[in-house]
Design a protein around this motif. Structure first.
Motif, mmCIF file in Angstrom:
data_model
loop_
_atom_site.group_PDB
_atom_site.id
_atom_site.type_symbol
_atom_site.label_atom_id
_atom_site.label_comp_id
_atom_site.label_asym_id
_atom_site.label_seq_id
_atom_site.Cartn_x
_atom_site.Cartn_y
_atom_site.Cartn_z
ATOM 1 N N UNK A 45 -32.994 4.591 18.334
ATOM 2 C CA UNK A 45 -34.696 4.922 18.467
ATOM 3 C C UNK A 45 -35.096 6.431 18.408
ATOM 4 N N UNK A 89 -39.129 13.197 11.626
ATOM 5 C CA UNK A 89 -40.167 12.307 10.924
ATOM 6 C C UNK A 89 -41.957 13.698 11.658
ATOM 7 N N UNK A 100 -47.300 8.864 9.049
ATOM 8 C CA UNK A 100 -46.130 9.473 9.515
ATOM 9 C C UNK A 100 -45.644 9.945 7.766
ATOM 10 N N UNK B 37 -45.149 1.231 16.114
ATOM 11 C CA UNK B 37 -44.466 1.328 14.990
ATOM 12 C C UNK B 37 -43.460 0.572 14.303
ATOM 13 N N UNK B 39 -39.937 0.135 10.979
ATOM 14 C CA UNK B 39 -39.012 0.673 9.940
ATOM 15 C C UNK B 39 -38.414 -0.094 8.760
ATOM 16 N N UNK B 43 -35.468 3.119 5.276
ATOM 17 C CA UNK B 43 -37.077 3.600 5.134
ATOM 18 C C UNK B 43 -37.231 4.413 6.465
ATOM 19 N N UNK B 44 -38.571 4.921 5.798
ATOM 20 C CA UNK B 44 -39.074 5.800 7.482
ATOM 21 C C UNK B 44 -39.537 5.114 7.770
ATOM 22 N N UNK B 45 -39.935 5.893 9.307
ATOM 23 C CA UNK B 45 -41.057 5.522 9.780
ATOM 24 C C UNK B 45 -42.862 4.707 9.387
ATOM 25 N N UNK B 47 -46.253 3.922 11.396
ATOM 26 C CA UNK B 47 -47.277 3.462 12.449
ATOM 27 C C UNK B 47 -47.815 2.213 11.310
ATOM 28 N N UNK B 99 -44.195 1.998 21.236
ATOM 29 C CA UNK B 99 -44.741 3.883 21.744
ATOM 30 C C UNK B 99 -45.554 3.803 22.303
ATOM 31 N N UNK B 110 -39.746 5.694 24.348
ATOM 32 C CA UNK B 110 -39.892 4.882 22.759
ATOM 33 C C UNK B 110 -39.200 3.802 23.219
ATOM 34 N N UNK B 111 -39.323 2.282 22.880
ATOM 35 C CA UNK B 111 -38.534 0.856 22.798
ATOM 36 C C UNK B 111 -37.342 1.341 21.701
ATOM 37 N N UNK B 112 -36.633 0.991 21.692
ATOM 38 C CA UNK B 112 -35.305 0.486 21.343
ATOM 39 C C UNK B 112 -35.488 -0.653 19.779
#
Lengths: 109, 120
Positions: A45, A89, A100, B37, B39, B43-45, B47, B99, B110-112
């Protein structure tokens, strides 16, 4: 559509210094964008490092620092360690919504 | 221990719906602002959206790209945050994480995450 741009990749030697930047398609990044920086390692995470431009959490190593530099948000790593190899990020605030950046893959080599 | 644990992910067909959960431990969810959030694989994060604390009115905000398909809610008695997702497409495939943070509180934990796969 708002776009937040980061360097796709950077390479730094152990012990070196590197600066990652975060730019906004709307213009100069200021403190009003409340820049945040996150670190994500493979399979993990994300971890929050920096908030509101330059504030660190209790778990943020001292070698990480945030700033505003030349119209961008910046994350500087001084005295880079091998364990700093990760994706980084940034996150910017646009009046009610957050966006982001695409992330910077930092390689320590 | 302060933590967030997501659940509810899985395989869903295009056009379908899904509800994700984010259970909080060791703090009261309604007292803080919370975010989702996501992903996509490799790829990227991104929101997704947020809900304000109860004292700040509990209003929600969402990323424009979602076009009203997602809704964030909270059940205080369960200390759980939800993400309701409708009209899912393959582009919604990814890991969804909650988050904590926003308002007067910085983003911190954050959570997993929970994996959502949209596929026929």
């Amino acid at each position: 559509q708002t776009v937040v741009t980061q360097e796709p990749s950077l390479t730094v030697s152990p012990g070196g210094t590197v600066t990652l930047t975060c730019a906004s398609s709307t213009g100069a990044v200021t403190s009003a964008y409340y820049p945040n920086w996150f670190q994500q390692k493979p399979g993990q995470a994300p971890k929050t490092l920096i908030y509101s431009s330059n504030n660190k959490h209790s778990w943020t190593p001292a070698r990480f620092s945030g700033s505003l530099l030349g119209g961008k948000a910046a994350l500087t790593l001084s005295g880079v360690q091998p364990e700093d190899e990760a994706e980084y990020y940034c996150l910017l605030y646009y009046g009610g919504v957050w966006v982001f950046g695409g992330g910077t893959k930092l390689t320590v080599l | 221990e302060v933590q967030l644990v997501e659940s509810g992910g899985g395989l869903v067909k295009p056009g379908g719906s899904l509800r994700l959960s984010c259970a909080a431990s060791a703090f009261t969810l309604s007292n803080v602002w919370m975010n989702w959030v996501r992903q996509a694989p490799g790829k990227g994060l991104e929101w997704v959206g947020r809900i304000r604390s109860k004292t700040d009115g509990g209003a929600t905000d969402y990323a424009a790209s979602l076009k009203g398909r997602f809704t964030i809610s909270r059940v205080d008695s369960e200390n759980t945050l939800y993400l309701h997702m409708n009209s899912l497409t393959t582009e919604d495939t990814g890991v969804y994480s909650c988050m904590r943070g926003g308002g007067q509180r910085p983003f911190d934990i954050w959570g997993r995450g929970t994996m959502v796969t949209v596929s026929s």
